[in-house]
Design a protein around this motif. Structure first.
Motif, PDB file in Angstrom:
ATOM      1  N   PRO A 136     -11.569 -19.543 -11.762  1.00  0.00           N
ATOM      2  CA  PRO A 136     -11.988 -18.274 -11.160  1.00  0.00           C
ATOM      3  C   PRO A 136     -13.369 -17.809 -11.610  1.00  0.00           C
ATOM      4  CG  PRO A 136     -10.578 -17.828 -13.027  1.00  0.00           C
ATOM      5  CD  PRO A 136     -10.674 -19.331 -12.920  1.00  0.00           C
ATOM      6  N   GLY A 137     -13.946 -18.430 -12.623  1.00  0.00           N
ATOM      7  CA  GLY A 137     -15.135 -17.881 -13.258  1.00  0.00           C
ATOM      8  C   GLY A 137     -16.417 -18.111 -12.488  1.00  0.00           C
ATOM      9  N   PRO A 138     -17.429 -17.300 -12.736  1.00  0.00           N
ATOM     10  CA  PRO A 138     -18.712 -17.424 -12.049  1.00  0.00           C
ATOM     11  C   PRO A 138     -19.479 -18.686 -12.424  1.00  0.00           C
ATOM     12  CG  PRO A 138     -18.822 -15.735 -13.765  1.00  0.00           C
ATOM     13  CD  PRO A 138     -17.387 -16.122 -13.640  1.00  0.00           C
ATOM     14  N   ALA A 139     -19.140 -19.315 -13.562  1.00  0.00           N
ATOM     15  CA  ALA A 139     -19.860 -20.528 -13.969  1.00  0.00           C
ATOM     16  C   ALA A 139     -19.698 -21.633 -12.933  1.00  0.00           C
ATOM     17  CB  ALA A 139     -19.367 -20.998 -15.340  1.00  0.00           C
ATOM     18  N   ILE A 140     -18.483 -21.777 -12.379  1.00  0.00           N
ATOM     19  CA  ILE A 140     -18.277 -22.851 -11.405  1.00  0.00           C
ATOM     20  C   ILE A 140     -18.966 -22.519 -10.091  1.00  0.00           C
ATOM     21  CG2 ILE A 140     -16.086 -21.990 -10.458  1.00  0.00           C
ATOM     22  CD1 ILE A 140     -17.012 -25.681 -11.243  1.00  0.00           C
ATOM     23  N   ASP A 141     -19.110 -21.230  -9.765  1.00  0.00           N
ATOM     24  CA  ASP A 141     -19.885 -20.855  -8.572  1.00  0.00           C
ATOM     25  C   ASP A 141     -21.319 -21.369  -8.708  1.00  0.00           C
ATOM     26  OD1 ASP A 141     -17.567 -19.214  -8.753  1.00  0.00           O
ATOM     27  OD2 ASP A 141     -18.469 -17.719  -7.427  1.00  0.00           O
ATOM     28  N   ALA A 142     -21.916 -21.098  -9.860  1.00  0.00           N
ATOM     29  CA  ALA A 142     -23.290 -21.537 -10.090  1.00  0.00           C
ATOM     30  C   ALA A 142     -23.388 -23.056 -10.095  1.00  0.00           C
ATOM     31  CB  ALA A 142     -23.803 -20.968 -11.413  1.00  0.00           C
ATOM     32  N   GLU A 143     -22.374 -23.727 -10.653  1.00  0.00           N
ATOM     33  CA  GLU A 143     -22.356 -25.187 -10.692  1.00  0.00           C
ATOM     34  C   GLU A 143     -22.338 -25.779  -9.282  1.00  0.00           C
ATOM     35  OE1 GLU A 143     -20.949 -29.109 -12.620  1.00  0.00           O
ATOM     36  OE2 GLU A 143     -22.375 -27.521 -13.067  1.00  0.00           O
ATOM     37  N   HIS A 235     -18.818 -10.255 -11.471  1.00  0.00           N
ATOM     38  CA  HIS A 235     -18.766 -11.678 -11.134  1.00  0.00           C
ATOM     39  C   HIS A 235     -20.070 -12.107 -10.455  1.00  0.00           C
ATOM     40  CE1 HIS A 235     -17.634 -15.270  -8.786  1.00  0.00           C
ATOM     41  NE2 HIS A 235     -16.717 -15.476  -9.718  1.00  0.00           N
ATOM     42  N   PHE A 236     -20.503 -11.334  -9.468  1.00  0.00           N
ATOM     43  CA  PHE A 236     -21.716 -11.680  -8.726  1.00  0.00           C
ATOM     44  C   PHE A 236     -22.951 -11.604  -9.617  1.00  0.00           C
ATOM     45  CE2 PHE A 236     -24.728 -10.646  -5.064  1.00  0.00           C
ATOM     46  CZ  PHE A 236     -24.796 -11.969  -4.650  1.00  0.00           C
ATOM     47  N   ALA A 237     -22.995 -10.631 -10.515  1.00  0.00           N
ATOM     48  CA  ALA A 237     -24.129 -10.517 -11.430  1.00  0.00           C
ATOM     49  C   ALA A 237     -24.231 -11.747 -12.326  1.00  0.00           C
ATOM     50  CB  ALA A 237     -23.999  -9.255 -12.279  1.00  0.00           C
ATOM     51  N   GLU A 238     -23.072 -12.264 -12.771  1.00  0.00           N
ATOM     52  CA  GLU A 238     -23.085 -13.447 -13.633  1.00  0.00           C
ATOM     53  C   GLU A 238     -23.494 -14.696 -12.852  1.00  0.00           C
ATOM     54  OE1 GLU A 238     -22.709 -15.820 -17.061  1.00  0.00           O
ATOM     55  OE2 GLU A 238     -22.979 -13.659 -16.753  1.00  0.00           O
ATOM     56  N   VAL A 239     -23.051 -14.808 -11.594  1.00  0.00           N
ATOM     57  CA  VAL A 239     -23.491 -15.933 -10.769  1.00  0.00           C
ATOM     58  C   VAL A 239     -25.006 -15.926 -10.644  1.00  0.00           C
ATOM     59  CG1 VAL A 239     -23.445 -16.935  -8.443  1.00  0.00           C
ATOM     60  CG2 VAL A 239     -21.337 -16.061  -9.453  1.00  0.00           C
ATOM     61  N   ARG A 240     -25.564 -14.755 -10.354  1.00  0.00           N
ATOM     62  CA  ARG A 240     -27.014 -14.652 -10.198  1.00  0.00           C
ATOM     63  C   ARG A 240     -27.725 -14.956 -11.510  1.00  0.00           C
ATOM     64  NH1 ARG A 240     -27.888  -8.830  -7.802  1.00  0.00           N
ATOM     65  NH2 ARG A 240     -30.066  -9.470  -8.129  1.00  0.00           N
ATOM     66  N   SER A 241     -27.199 -14.460 -12.614  1.00  0.00           N
ATOM     67  CA  SER A 241     -27.819 -14.708 -13.912  1.00  0.00           C
ATOM     68  C   SER A 241     -27.857 -16.201 -14.228  1.00  0.00           C
ATOM     69  CB  SER A 241     -27.059 -13.954 -15.005  1.00  0.00           C
ATOM     70  OG  SER A 241     -27.559 -14.274 -16.283  1.00  0.00           O
ATOM     71  N   ARG A 242     -26.755 -16.889 -13.933  1.00  0.00           N
ATOM     72  CA  ARG A 242     -26.719 -18.329 -14.216  1.00  0.00           C
ATOM     73  C   ARG A 242     -27.680 -19.104 -13.317  1.00  0.00           C
ATOM     74  NH1 ARG A 242     -22.492 -20.528 -17.289  1.00  0.00           N
ATOM     75  NH2 ARG A 242     -21.129 -18.928 -18.202  1.00  0.00           N
ATOM     76  N   LEU A 243     -27.761 -18.730 -12.047  1.00  0.00           N
ATOM     77  CA  LEU A 243     -28.714 -19.396 -11.159  1.00  0.00           C
ATOM     78  C   LEU A 243     -30.147 -19.165 -11.630  1.00  0.00           C
ATOM     79  CD1 LEU A 243     -27.150 -18.654  -7.649  1.00  0.00           C
ATOM     80  CD2 LEU A 243     -27.142 -20.824  -8.894  1.00  0.00           C
ATOM     81  N   GLN A 293      -2.461 -19.300   0.848  1.00  0.00           N
ATOM     82  CA  GLN A 293      -2.207 -19.184   2.281  1.00  0.00           C
ATOM     83  C   GLN A 293      -1.461 -20.393   2.830  1.00  0.00           C
ATOM     84  OE1 GLN A 293      -6.358 -17.988   3.664  1.00  0.00           O
ATOM     85  NE2 GLN A 293      -5.081 -17.211   5.314  1.00  0.00           N
ATOM     86  N   ILE A 294      -1.668 -21.555   2.246  1.00  0.00           N
ATOM     87  CA  ILE A 294      -1.038 -22.761   2.790  1.00  0.00           C
ATOM     88  C   ILE A 294       0.149 -23.209   1.937  1.00  0.00           C
ATOM     89  CG2 ILE A 294      -3.083 -23.551   3.996  1.00  0.00           C
ATOM     90  CD1 ILE A 294      -3.753 -25.374   1.746  1.00  0.00           C
ATOM     91  N   GLY A 295       0.729 -22.263   1.181  1.00  0.00           N
ATOM     92  CA  GLY A 295       1.986 -22.532   0.515  1.00  0.00           C
ATOM     93  C   GLY A 295       1.917 -22.914  -0.940  1.00  0.00           C
ATOM     94  N   GLY A 296       0.729 -22.876  -1.543  1.00  0.00           N
ATOM     95  CA  GLY A 296       0.592 -23.210  -2.952  1.00  0.00           C
ATOM     96  C   GLY A 296       0.591 -21.968  -3.817  1.00  0.00           C
ATOM     97  N   PRO A 297       0.490 -22.156  -5.122  1.00  0.00           N
ATOM     98  CA  PRO A 297       0.392 -21.010  -6.026  1.00  0.00           C
ATOM     99  C   PRO A 297      -0.961 -20.326  -5.890  1.00  0.00           C
ATOM    100  CG  PRO A 297       0.044 -23.048  -7.240  1.00  0.00           C
ATOM    101  CD  PRO A 297       0.434 -23.454  -5.845  1.00  0.00           C
ATOM    102  N   ALA A 298      -1.053 -19.095  -6.315  1.00  0.00           N
ATOM    103  CA  ALA A 298      -2.340 -18.384  -6.288  1.00  0.00           C
ATOM    104  C   ALA A 298      -3.352 -19.185  -7.099  1.00  0.00           C
ATOM    105  CB  ALA A 298      -2.176 -16.983  -6.864  1.00  0.00           C
ATOM    106  N   THR A 299      -4.393 -19.647  -6.442  1.00  0.00           N
ATOM    107  CA  THR A 299      -5.341 -20.582  -7.057  1.00  0.00           C
ATOM    108  C   THR A 299      -6.745 -20.276  -6.573  1.00  0.00           C
ATOM    109  OG1 THR A 299      -3.630 -22.300  -6.986  1.00  0.00           O
ATOM    110  CG2 THR A 299      -5.882 -23.021  -7.429  1.00  0.00           C
ATOM    111  N   PRO A 300      -7.700 -20.049  -7.462  1.00  0.00           N
ATOM    112  CA  PRO A 300      -9.067 -19.813  -7.029  1.00  0.00           C
ATOM    113  C   PRO A 300      -9.761 -21.115  -6.634  1.00  0.00           C
ATOM    114  CG  PRO A 300      -8.956 -19.820  -9.424  1.00  0.00           C
ATOM    115  CD  PRO A 300      -7.546 -19.968  -8.939  1.00  0.00           C
ATOM    116  N   GLY A 301     -10.817 -20.982  -5.858  1.00  0.00           N
ATOM    117  CA  GLY A 301     -11.577 -22.168  -5.471  1.00  0.00           C
ATOM    118  C   GLY A 301     -12.923 -21.784  -4.903  1.00  0.00           C
TER     119      GLY A 301
END
Length: 410
Positions: A136-143, A235-243, A293-301
């Motif tokens: 769920p973290g912003p680090a993977i967004d930046a990655e 979350h968005f501030a951290e994504v921007r900071s990492r970029l 939505q497609i039947g799995g556990p609550a999972t970020p992506g």
């Protein structure tokens, strides 16, 4: 004369000589390997409900573009229009949540969307879909964003712009949608048929309508960025900071929502120099509710889809030519027993060399010419009892037939 055939309208062939195409794929996959992504392959068609449920009825994909058909058992199936939902389906079906998270998976595959064909727009087009599911973290967004910027850097593509936005989540979006609906009620005169359809099913997607008059009017509409909750804002501030720290430049686009319903929080697009519908060369975002939505556990992506044909246009616009990977060795027969060259090829290939020979009955001169055409770094000319090794910039070296491989390895 027998009837001749051509590829269907909206499709295209990729030929062995299309060096930019094959070179592009090789470089993309090598970059993803260095960043820890592994390849996944999903079927070319899925149950229609997978896309209808996840993409949303307001999306152009579901509303206008899907190739859907009933099979002989009466099941509704759809040719894959995008790569994220099938990878999420595979994540759920095969229990990938039990693997170390996030699962970093990508595919390079044909996608199918019905639309008007044109330059860089095909009904069957190829796309690289890059997904990171389970964090769920912003680090993977930046990655995820940085890996595509690195793909562009490695290809020599410099004329691009990254547009970035956050569209909130279930905690803050409902209140914003109320504000947007109030504005839309007051400006109903600028809403065409497409905008009215999107508003009825997913109001946020009115920002994805391409009508110039509506887009101009929407400049004054309330934007989701003004209504983010504290968690989404942080979350968005951290994504921007990492970029910023990774040296990936971007511009904020408060109207960027992307065209599929499953997006949450971070959304982004890379645009190239084409000033039309082909300008977007990559688009993606976070989809924290998709797996559930497609039947799995609550999972970020989070992930993106990047069109190969669009990226080829970007290479063309910058006059980038990717040289094909040449052979290591080309074998020429000049007096040797006919099978000797084929036997040597087997040895060379098993030793790790990319090697080939003439299979068209050319003369020795013709074989040498063909060897030069392949770009092979080394020519091996087989005589009756020995072999001559020729490399550019060095003197010819003559060795026994049984010592060719050992000499090349040394």
């Amino acid at each position: 004369m027998a009837e001749s055939f051509q590829a269907p309208r909206g499709t295209h062939d990729v030929l062995p000589a299309d060096a930019n195409w094959w070179g592009l794929l090789a470089r993309i996959e090598e970059t993803l390997r260095r960043y820890g992504w592994r390849r996944i392959q999903t079927p070319g068609f899925e149950e229609t409900g997978l896309f209808a449920r996840t993409s949303g009825d307001a999306s152009d994909v579901v509303h206008k573009e899907m190739y859907t058909f009933d099979d002989r058992s009466g099941r509704s199936l759809t040719l894959r229009p995008e790569g994220t939902a099938p990878i999420a389906r595979a994540y759920v079906e095969h229990g990938l949540h039990r693997e170390p998270q996030p699962v970093k998976a990508y595919t390079v595959a044909p996608m199918y969307r019905y639309g008007r064909p044109g330059r860089g727009r095909y009904r069957e087009h190829y796309q690289v879909s890059v997904e990171a599911i389970g964090s769920p973290g912003p680090a993977i967004d930046a990655e995820v964003i940085e890996v595509y910027a690195e793909i562009l850097r490695g290809l020599g593509v410099t004329r691009w712009e990254l547009r970035l936005n956050s569209i909130g989540d279930a905690a803050c979006r409902p209140a914003y949608v109320e504000r947007l609906d109030e504005w839309l009620d007051a400006h109903i005169d600028v809403l065409g048929e497409e905008a009215l359809h999107k508003r009825a099913t997913s109001p946020l997607q009115v920002f994805d309508v391409k009508d110039p008059a509506l887009r101009k009017a929407l400049d004054d509409a309330p934007k989701i960025g003004e209504s983010l909750c504290d968690d989404c804002r942080a979350h968005f501030a951290e994504v921007r900071s990492r970029l910023d720290r990774l040296g990936v430049p971007y511009v904020l686009d408060p109207a960027l929502v992307r065209g599929l319903d499953y997006y949450t929080r971070t959304t982004f697009e890379f645009t190239g120099p084409e000033e039309n519908a082909n300008s977007v060369i990559c688009g993606g975002g976070r989809y924290d509710g998709l797996v559930e939505q497609i039947g799995g556990p609550a999972t970020p992506g989070i992930g993106f889809g990047a069109g190969i044909e669009r990226l080829l246009l970007a290479l063309e616009n910058e006059n980038v030519v990717l040289e094909p990977v040449p052979l290591d060795v080309f074998v020429v027969v000049d007096g040797a027993e006919p099978f000797a060259a084929h036997g040597l090829l087997q040895e060379l290939r098993r030793a790790g060399f990319a090697a080939d020979m003439d299979f068209a009955g050319r003369s020795v001169k013709g074989q040498l010419t063909q060897g030069a055409r392949t770009g092979a770094a080394t020519l091996v000319v087989l005589g009756a009892g020995d072999a001559t090794i020729r490399r550019a910039g060095t003197s010819d070296q003559t060795v026994g037939l049984g010592k060719v491989v050992a000499t090349l390895k040394a």
